[in-house]
Scaffold this active site. Structure first.
Site, PDB file in Angstrom:
ATOM      1  N   LYS A   1       7.503  38.794  47.283  1.00 14.18           N
ATOM      2  CA  LYS A   1       7.787  37.469  46.709  1.00 14.18           C
ATOM      3  C   LYS A   1       6.487  36.710  46.432  1.00 14.18           C
ATOM      4  O   LYS A   1       6.293  36.170  45.345  1.00 14.18           O
ATOM      5  CB  LYS A   1       8.679  36.639  47.661  1.00 14.18           C
ATOM      6  CG  LYS A   1      10.013  37.306  47.991  1.00 14.18           C
ATOM      7  CD  LYS A   1      10.896  36.445  48.878  1.00 14.18           C
ATOM      8  CE  LYS A   1      10.342  36.213  50.274  1.00 14.18           C
ATOM      9  NZ  LYS A   1      10.343  37.380  51.159  1.00 14.18           N
TER      10      LYS A   1
ATOM     11  N   ARG B   1      -2.403  37.690  59.992  1.00 19.57           N
ATOM     12  CA  ARG B   1      -1.168  36.963  60.298  1.00 19.57           C
ATOM     13  C   ARG B   1      -0.525  37.522  61.556  1.00 19.57           C
ATOM     14  O   ARG B   1      -0.296  38.725  61.670  1.00 19.57           O
ATOM     15  CB  ARG B   1      -0.195  37.070  59.116  1.00 19.57           C
ATOM     16  CG  ARG B   1      -0.491  36.070  58.034  1.00 19.57           C
ATOM     17  CD  ARG B   1       0.377  36.258  56.826  1.00 19.57           C
ATOM     18  NE  ARG B   1       1.813  36.250  57.107  1.00 19.57           N
ATOM     19  CZ  ARG B   1       2.733  36.198  56.154  1.00 19.57           C
ATOM     20  NH1 ARG B   1       2.368  36.126  54.885  1.00 19.57           N
ATOM     21  NH2 ARG B   1       3.999  36.220  56.460  1.00 19.57           N
TER      22      ARG B   1
ATOM     23  N   ARG C   1      12.083  40.762  62.059  1.00 20.63           N
ATOM     24  CA  ARG C   1      12.162  39.927  60.853  1.00 20.63           C
ATOM     25  C   ARG C   1      13.178  40.487  59.859  1.00 20.63           C
ATOM     26  O   ARG C   1      13.881  39.733  59.186  1.00 20.63           O
ATOM     27  CB  ARG C   1      10.779  39.808  60.201  1.00 20.63           C
ATOM     28  CG  ARG C   1       9.806  39.015  61.063  1.00 20.63           C
ATOM     29  CD  ARG C   1       8.452  38.909  60.408  1.00 20.63           C
ATOM     30  NE  ARG C   1       8.518  38.146  59.187  1.00 20.63           N
ATOM     31  CZ  ARG C   1       7.676  38.257  58.182  1.00 20.63           C
ATOM     32  NH1 ARG C   1       6.672  39.100  58.259  1.00 20.63           N
ATOM     33  NH2 ARG C   1       7.801  37.518  57.121  1.00 20.63           N
TER      34      ARG C   1
ATOM     35  N   ARG D   1      -0.417  45.023  55.177  1.00 15.05           N
ATOM     36  CA  ARG D   1      -0.901  43.649  54.984  1.00 15.05           C
ATOM     37  C   ARG D   1      -1.562  43.165  56.268  1.00 15.05           C
ATOM     38  O   ARG D   1      -2.575  42.473  56.235  1.00 15.05           O
ATOM     39  CB  ARG D   1       0.275  42.735  54.600  1.00 15.05           C
ATOM     40  CG  ARG D   1      -0.165  41.325  54.238  1.00 15.05           C
ATOM     41  CD  ARG D   1       0.978  40.467  53.730  1.00 15.05           C
ATOM     42  NE  ARG D   1       1.895  40.096  54.786  1.00 15.05           N
ATOM     43  CZ  ARG D   1       3.029  39.407  54.604  1.00 15.05           C
ATOM     44  NH1 ARG D   1       3.386  39.022  53.379  1.00 15.05           N
ATOM     45  NH2 ARG D   1       3.805  39.114  55.613  1.00 15.05           N
TER      46      ARG D   1
ATOM     47  N   ARG E   1      16.199  30.182  53.021  1.00 10.54           N
ATOM     48  CA  ARG E   1      16.323  31.374  53.869  1.00 10.54           C
ATOM     49  C   ARG E   1      17.573  31.313  54.745  1.00 10.54           C
ATOM     50  O   ARG E   1      17.798  32.228  55.529  1.00 10.54           O
ATOM     51  CB  ARG E   1      15.102  31.466  54.775  1.00 10.54           C
ATOM     52  CG  ARG E   1      14.105  32.565  54.360  1.00 10.54           C
ATOM     53  CD  ARG E   1      12.937  32.524  55.328  1.00 10.54           C
ATOM     54  NE  ARG E   1      12.134  33.703  55.342  1.00 10.54           N
ATOM     55  CZ  ARG E   1      11.004  33.881  54.671  1.00 10.54           C
ATOM     56  NH1 ARG E   1      10.583  32.964  53.842  1.00 10.54           N
ATOM     57  NH2 ARG E   1      10.308  34.988  54.810  1.00 10.54           N
TER      58      ARG E   1
HETATM   59  P1  B4P Z   1       4.179  39.733  49.986  1.00  6.32           P
HETATM   60  O1  B4P Z   1       4.160  39.365  48.537  1.00  6.32           O
HETATM   61  O2  B4P Z   1       3.151  39.104  50.866  1.00  6.32           O
HETATM   62  O3  B4P Z   1       5.646  39.530  50.624  1.00  6.32           O
HETATM   63  P2  B4P Z   1       6.588  38.284  50.893  1.00  6.32           P
HETATM   64  O4  B4P Z   1       7.954  38.760  50.509  1.00  6.32           O
HETATM   65  O5  B4P Z   1       6.083  37.055  50.196  1.00  6.32           O
HETATM   66  O6  B4P Z   1       6.387  38.055  52.462  1.00  6.32           O
HETATM   67  P3  B4P Z   1       6.998  37.284  53.682  1.00  6.32           P
HETATM   68  O7  B4P Z   1       8.494  37.208  53.546  1.00  6.32           O
HETATM   69  O8  B4P Z   1       6.409  37.997  54.824  1.00  6.32           O
HETATM   70  O9  B4P Z   1       6.394  35.844  53.771  1.00  6.32           O
HETATM   71  P4  B4P Z   1       6.686  34.317  54.047  1.00  6.32           P
HETATM   72  O10 B4P Z   1       5.347  33.743  53.942  1.00  6.32           O
HETATM   73  O11 B4P Z   1       7.745  33.817  53.105  1.00  6.32           O
HETATM   74  O12 B4P Z   1       4.069  41.312  50.059  1.00  6.32           O
HETATM   75  C1  B4P Z   1       3.938  41.986  51.265  1.00  6.32           C
HETATM   76  C2  B4P Z   1       2.829  43.025  51.195  1.00  6.32           C
HETATM   77  O13 B4P Z   1       3.178  44.049  50.267  1.00  6.32           O
HETATM   78  C3  B4P Z   1       1.477  42.476  50.715  1.00  6.32           C
HETATM   79  O14 B4P Z   1       0.458  43.068  51.460  1.00  6.32           O
HETATM   80  C4  B4P Z   1       1.386  42.930  49.269  1.00  6.32           C
HETATM   81  O15 B4P Z   1       0.043  43.149  48.859  1.00  6.32           O
HETATM   82  C5  B4P Z   1       2.154  44.228  49.293  1.00  6.32           C
HETATM   83  N1  B4P Z   1       2.845  44.511  48.040  1.00  6.32           N
HETATM   84  C6  B4P Z   1       3.461  43.601  47.245  1.00  6.32           C
HETATM   85  N2  B4P Z   1       4.016  44.226  46.181  1.00  6.32           N
HETATM   86  C7  B4P Z   1       3.751  45.564  46.333  1.00  6.32           C
HETATM   87  C8  B4P Z   1       4.067  46.737  45.558  1.00  6.32           C
HETATM   88  N3  B4P Z   1       4.742  46.657  44.423  1.00  6.32           N
HETATM   89  N4  B4P Z   1       3.663  47.934  46.037  1.00  6.32           N
HETATM   90  C9  B4P Z   1       2.960  48.035  47.200  1.00  6.32           C
HETATM   91  N5  B4P Z   1       2.612  46.965  47.961  1.00  6.32           N
HETATM   92  C10 B4P Z   1       3.014  45.744  47.524  1.00  6.32           C
HETATM   93  O16 B4P Z   1       7.286  34.078  55.549  1.00  6.32           O
HETATM   94  C11 B4P Z   1       6.544  34.082  56.752  1.00  6.32           C
HETATM   95  C12 B4P Z   1       7.313  33.448  57.940  1.00  6.32           C
HETATM   96  O17 B4P Z   1       7.387  31.996  57.780  1.00  6.32           O
HETATM   97  C13 B4P Z   1       8.801  33.826  58.103  1.00  6.32           C
HETATM   98  O18 B4P Z   1       8.979  35.021  58.857  1.00  6.32           O
HETATM   99  C14 B4P Z   1       9.387  32.599  58.865  1.00  6.32           C
HETATM  100  O19 B4P Z   1       9.134  32.652  60.250  1.00  6.32           O
HETATM  101  C15 B4P Z   1       8.629  31.444  58.273  1.00  6.32           C
HETATM  102  N6  B4P Z   1       9.368  30.840  57.146  1.00  6.32           N
HETATM  103  C16 B4P Z   1       8.961  30.832  55.842  1.00  6.32           C
HETATM  104  N7  B4P Z   1       9.875  30.210  55.061  1.00  6.32           N
HETATM  105  C17 B4P Z   1      10.876  29.813  55.899  1.00  6.32           C
HETATM  106  C18 B4P Z   1      12.123  29.148  55.670  1.00  6.32           C
HETATM  107  N8  B4P Z   1      12.505  28.770  54.450  1.00  6.32           N
HETATM  108  N9  B4P Z   1      12.923  28.906  56.747  1.00  6.32           N
HETATM  109  C19 B4P Z   1      12.554  29.270  57.982  1.00  6.32           C
HETATM  110  N10 B4P Z   1      11.399  29.918  58.271  1.00  6.32           N
HETATM  111  C20 B4P Z   1      10.563  30.194  57.218  1.00  6.32           C
END
Ligand code: B4P
Length: 192
Positions: free
Chosen positions: A14, A134, A146, A128, A89
Site C-alpha cells: 500500500k 521498524r 498482524r 523490509r 482498518r
Molecule cells: P509496504 O508498501 O511498506 O506495505 P504496506 O502495505 O504499506 O505496510 P503496512 O501495512 O505494514 O503498514 P502501515 O504503516 O499501514 O510494502 C511492504 C514491503 O514490501 C516493503 O519493503 C516494500 O519495499 C516491499 N514491496 C512492495 N511491493 C513489492 C512488490 N511488488 N514485490 C516485492 N516487494 C514489494 O501500518 C503499521 C502499523 O500501524 C499497523 O500494524 C498498526 O499497528 C498501526 N496502524 C496503522 N494504521 C492504523 C489504523 N488505521 N488503525 C489502527 N492501527 C493502525
C-alpha cells in the site's frame, strides 16, 4: 472530489504504490501508519501510546486514528481528492470516514484491494525489517499476528464497501511497475 482507498493486508504494498499514485493523480496521501510513526518520532503522548500497540502487532484504538484523519481532512480543505492508505482498518473506522466525507458533501469513490498471498507478505515484511528499523517488522511472530488481526478486524472493511459496490480486486503479485499499471488502469476507468 476523487477519494480512493488503497486496501490490503500488511505488506501488500500500500505504502509503495501510494507514493506512485499520489504523484501521478495529484491526490493528498493520508497514511495512518506514517502519521503514527511521525507522532512517535516527535515523542508526543499520542505517539508513545500508539507505539505500545504497534510493537505487539495490534491495531491502535479507533478514536486515535479517526481523530488524526479528521484533523488531516480539515487541514487539506482544498484537496481535489484523497488517497487513504492503511485506513480504514476496522468497520468503525470505515463508518466514521463515511460520515466525515459526508460532512464535506463527498464520499469514497473507489476501493482498490491488493491481493497478495500470505507467504509473500511475510517474506516482504521480513525483508523490509532488514532496513526499516521498524519494531513491528522485527520478527515473524509479530508478522503472523498482524496478518491474523487483519483477517479478524480489517477484512470486514472490504465487505462494508463491497455492499456499496465500490471494491475492485487487483492482483498485487509481480513487479512494482506491473502492479502500478493495474492500479492506474482501474483509477482511469473511474475518473474518465
Ligand atoms: P509496504 O508498501 O511498506 O506495505 P504496506 O502495505 O504499506 O505496510 P503496512 O501495512 O505494514 O503498514 P502501515 O504503516 O499501514 O510494502 C511492504 C514491503 O514490501 C516493503 O519493503 C516494500 O519495499 C516491499 N514491496 C512492495 N511491493 C513489492 C512488490 N511488488 N514485490 C516485492 N516487494 C514489494 O501500518 C503499521 C502499523 O500501524 C499497523 O500494524 C498498526 O499497528 C498501526 N496502524 C496503522 N494504521 C492504523 C489504523 N488505521 N488503525 C489502527 N492501527 C493502525
Amino acid at each position: 472530489m476523487f477519494n480512493l482507498i488503497l486496501f490490503g493486508p500488511p505488506g501488500s504494498g500500500k505504502g509503495t504504490q501510494s507514493e506512485k499514485i499520489v504523484e501521478k493523480y495529484g491526490l493528498v496521501h493520508l497514511s495512518t501508519g506514517d502519521l503514527l510513526r511521525k507522532e512517535r518520532q516527535m515523542k508526543t503522548p499520542l505517539g508513545i501510546e500508539a507505539q505500545q500497540f504497534i510493537d505487539k502487532g495490534q491495531l491502535v484504538p479507533d478514536e486515535v486514528v479517526i481523530g488524526m484523519i479528521s484533523s488531516a481532512l480539515d487541514a487539506n480543505a482544498e484537496a481535489r481528492g484523497f488517497l487513504f492508505d492503511g485506513f480504514p482498518r476496522t468497520e468503525a473506522q470505515a463508518e466514521a470516514l463515511d460520515k466525515l466525507l459526508e460532512l464535506k458533501k463527498s464520499a469514497i469513490s473507489l476501493v482498490l484491494f491488493l491481493e497478495v498471498n500470505e507467504e509473500e507478505l511475510i517474506s516482504r515484511l521480513i525483508n523490509r525489517g532488514k532496513t526499516s528499523g521498524r519494531s513491528d517488522d522485527a520478527d515473524e511472530n509479530i508478522q503472523r499476528k498482524r496478518q491474523d488481526v487483519y483477517k479478524k478486524e480489517t477484512l470486514p472493511v472490504a465487505a462494508h464497501y463491497s455492499k456499496l459496490k465500490k471494491v475492485v480486486n487487483v492482483d498485487g503479485m509481480g513487479t512494482i511497475d506491473e502492479i502500478f499499471g493495474r492500479l492506474s488502469s482501474q483509477i482511469e476507468k473511474k475518473i474518465r
